[in-house]
Design a protein around this motif. Structure first.
Motif, short mmCIF file in Angstrom:
data_model
loop_
_atom_site.label_atom_id
_atom_site.label_comp_id
_atom_site.label_asym_id
_atom_site.label_seq_id
_atom_site.Cartn_x
_atom_site.Cartn_y
_atom_site.Cartn_z
N CYS A 1 4.48 9.19 -2.56
CA CYS A 1 4.16 8.03 -1.72
C CYS A 1 5.11 8.00 -0.53
N LEU A 2 4.56 8.03 0.67
CA LEU A 2 5.39 7.87 1.84
C LEU A 2 5.90 6.45 1.93
N LEU A 3 7.09 6.27 2.48
CA LEU A 3 7.65 4.93 2.60
C LEU A 3 6.76 4.03 3.45
N SER A 4 6.08 4.61 4.45
CA SER A 4 5.20 3.81 5.29
C SER A 4 4.04 3.24 4.49
N TRP A 5 3.53 4.01 3.51
CA TRP A 5 2.46 3.49 2.66
C TRP A 5 2.97 2.34 1.81
N ILE A 6 4.15 2.53 1.25
CA ILE A 6 4.72 1.51 0.36
C ILE A 6 4.91 0.20 1.10
N LEU A 7 5.42 0.25 2.31
CA LEU A 7 5.69 -0.96 3.08
C LEU A 7 4.41 -1.67 3.51
N ARG A 8 3.30 -0.94 3.65
CA ARG A 8 2.07 -1.56 4.14
C ARG A 8 1.07 -1.88 3.04
N THR A 9 1.45 -1.64 1.79
CA THR A 9 0.54 -1.87 0.66
C THR A 9 0.95 -3.13 -0.10
N PRO A 10 0.00 -3.99 -0.49
CA PRO A 10 0.34 -5.19 -1.27
C PRO A 10 1.10 -4.85 -2.55
N ARG A 11 2.00 -5.71 -2.94
CA ARG A 11 2.88 -5.46 -4.07
C ARG A 11 2.12 -5.22 -5.38
N ARG A 12 0.98 -5.86 -5.53
CA ARG A 12 0.27 -5.81 -6.82
C ARG A 12 -0.46 -4.49 -7.06
N ILE A 13 -0.64 -3.69 -6.02
CA ILE A 13 -1.41 -2.45 -6.14
C ILE A 13 -0.62 -1.44 -6.98
N ALA A 14 -1.32 -0.75 -7.89
CA ALA A 14 -0.69 0.26 -8.74
C ALA A 14 -0.34 1.50 -7.92
N VAL A 15 0.80 2.10 -8.25
CA VAL A 15 1.22 3.31 -7.55
C VAL A 15 0.18 4.41 -7.69
N ALA A 16 -0.43 4.51 -8.86
CA ALA A 16 -1.41 5.56 -9.11
C ALA A 16 -2.62 5.45 -8.18
N ASP A 17 -2.86 4.25 -7.62
CA ASP A 17 -4.01 4.05 -6.75
C ASP A 17 -3.73 4.40 -5.30
N VAL A 18 -2.47 4.50 -4.91
CA VAL A 18 -2.15 4.77 -3.50
C VAL A 18 -1.42 6.09 -3.30
N MET A 19 -0.93 6.67 -4.37
CA MET A 19 -0.15 7.91 -4.19
C MET A 19 -1.06 9.07 -3.83
N GLN A 20 -0.48 10.05 -3.16
CA GLN A 20 -1.19 11.28 -2.84
C GLN A 20 -0.91 12.28 -3.95
N ARG A 21 -1.96 12.68 -4.64
CA ARG A 21 -1.77 13.56 -5.79
C ARG A 21 -1.54 15.01 -5.39
N GLU A 22 -2.12 15.44 -4.29
CA GLU A 22 -1.89 16.81 -3.83
C GLU A 22 -0.56 16.87 -3.09
N GLN A 23 0.29 17.77 -3.51
CA GLN A 23 1.59 17.92 -2.86
C GLN A 23 2.06 19.37 -2.98
N THR A 24 2.96 19.74 -2.13
CA THR A 24 3.52 21.09 -2.15
C THR A 24 4.81 21.07 -2.96
N LEU A 25 4.79 21.76 -4.09
CA LEU A 25 5.96 21.83 -4.96
C LEU A 25 6.71 23.14 -4.71
#
Length: 475
Positions: free
Chosen positions: A210-234
């Protein structure tokens, strides 16, 4: 904002104003006159005056200053700056200059500085110490810092494990955005430099980000699993740092999670770390192509520079002897027509430049993964076409020029044909030599230039003098 808060803010601004006025303008930093003034104060026994000049500088500028003042003034400058010579300065310092200063410090002083740094910078500070000194510094460290640095040192040199920071911010996927915000606000010991939060499963394996910009603009009640980006470069912990840099460039990453063999999150790498790697790798390839050695640096000890460079000069001597041997076979022809001796360096020299051009393009393409086994023959074909066009243009000019100057069209035709042939040979050598070395598991930047130079010189002389004899220009 209350009146009292406003007054306090204004007071802080007024208090900060004088400090800002004392800072140097960007154009004045590290000018020769400024560096000379610092040196003059050191030589005059005025360390306080030198410190007053240096104190307004950014840590990176202080690091550069140590390189500019020269080794005979570095110890006195370090003594004058004292507490200004902190981890931020050493982290930005040239490797050789830093090593010279570290040698003057006690192990507990090095440990104190290392404790202030991010793990990756602390590792860079400690890894080049002698084994005995390294152990003494590690013993003087805080147990948590020592454990993190010892773990980093256990990974291969130039790997992601050495490069990464251990303090990645990770949260469980069952949290809400509100949980993350509260966690970040309450986490006094969290790292201050991060741009995304990694989401992990119960086994601490990354499942999203989750980018910090997403976290700051998303309502507190929303679950992390619903806004996180699942595809990432490991990034695997043992991946070479050059490959890490290529991934950051290719996927435009700001940061990336580093995982161990079991897929667990063990740290993160950020874009500012990779910027240093890109610079290092580019400098290393340039130095290797020139034969100046991997560590070539104006602050490198003279004997180290000598050892790195002399072996390639000796290798070039051998290749020059090969070319001289070929010339000796045509001694009689050269005696009959002195013009051949005048013109043959032109053929070899232009061919060498053509080979160097192709070599530089090929080595860069190999380093950035633009050139692989899947497109290598296409690259060879492309370089042949480029070489043919270059050869035709240069051959036409040199042929006409020699015909007019020496009033000998046959000589002009011979040098034109030789130039055409040598430029094509140079193009082939410039692409095939590094490809062959790469396939053999060798670094193409290390030895390619020696083989390409030998090919263009030897073949240039052989083709030119051979054509002169075969055409009947000389007996």
């Amino acid at each position: 904002m209350s009146d009292s808060d406003l007054e306090a803010s204004e007071a802080e601004g007024l208090a900060a104003a004088p400090a800002d006025e004392t800072r140097l303008d960007e154009d004045d930093r590290l000018r020769p006159e400024y560096v000379d003034e610092v040196i003059e104060r050191l030589e005059a026994g005025d360390p306080e005056g030198a410190r007053a000049l240096v104190e307004p500088l950014h840590p990176a500028d202080i690091a550069d200053l140590f390189e500019l003042v020269g080794s005979d003034h570095r110890r006195s400058l370090a003594a004058a700056l004292a507490d200004l010579l902190d981890g931020d300065v050493l982290a930005e310092m040239n490797e050789w200059v830093r090593e010279e200063l570290i040698d003057e410090l006690e192990p507990h002083e090095v440990a104190e500085i290392a404790g202030e740094l991010e793990t990756d910078d602390a590792v860079a500070l400690i890894e080049d110490l002698e084994e005995e000194e390294q152990r003494a510094v590690l013993r003087a460290l805080d147990p948590d810092d020592r454990a993190a640095i010892e773990e980093a040192l256990s990974y291969p040199e130039d790997s992601a494990g050495r490069l990464m920071r251990r303090d990645a911010v990770a949260v469980p996927e069952h949290w809400t955005v509100g949980h993350i915000i509260d966690f970040l606000r309450a986490g006094d010991e969290l790292t201050t430099d991060f741009w995304e939060v990694f989401v992990v499963d119960p086994a601490h394996r990354p499942v999203g980000t989750c980018l910090l910009s997403w976290i700051l603009r998303t309502p507190r009640r929303i679950a992390v699993a619903d806004v996180m980006q699942r595809e990432q470069t490991l990034i695997p912990v043992d991946m070479d740092q050059e490959e890490v840099a290529l991934r950051f460039q290719k996927y435009a990453l700001i940061s990336a999670a580093v995982v161990d063999q079991a897929g667990r999150l063990v740290g993160m790498i950020t874009a500012d770390d990779v910027a240093h790697i890109i610079q290092e790798e580019a400098s290393e390839d340039a130095l290797l192509l020139s034969g100046a050695g991997v560590e070539g640096d104006i602050n490198e000890p003279v004997l180290d520079s000598y050892k790195a460079r002399v072996r390639w000069l000796l290798a070039n001597l051998v290749t020059a002897l090969v070319a001289s041997t070929i010339i000796s076979f045509f001694e009689g022809a050269i005696t009959q027509m002195v013009a051949l001796a005048t013109l043959m360096p032109i053929v070899a020299g232009v061919g060498g430049n053509a080979g160097t051009q192709t070599l530089a393009v090929t080595v860069r393409a190999l380093a950035t993964n633009q050139l692989t086994r899947s497109n290598s023959w296409r690259a060879v074909g492309r370089e042949i076409r480029v070489a043919l066009l270059n050869g035709l243009s240069v051959a036409l000019v040199i042929g006409i020029g020699v015909s007019l100057v020496f009033r000998n069209p046959a000589l002009g035709g011979v040098i034109a044909a030789a130039m055409m042939a040598n430029i094509v040979i140079a193009g082939l050598a410039g692409v095939l030599v590094p490809l062959t070395l790469e396939k053999a598991g060798a670094d193409p930047a290390v030895a390619s230039s020696v083989f390409v130079t030998m090919t263009t010189d030897s073949m240039g002389f052989l083709v030119f003098l051979g054509l002169a004899v075969a055409s009947g220009l000389v007996g």
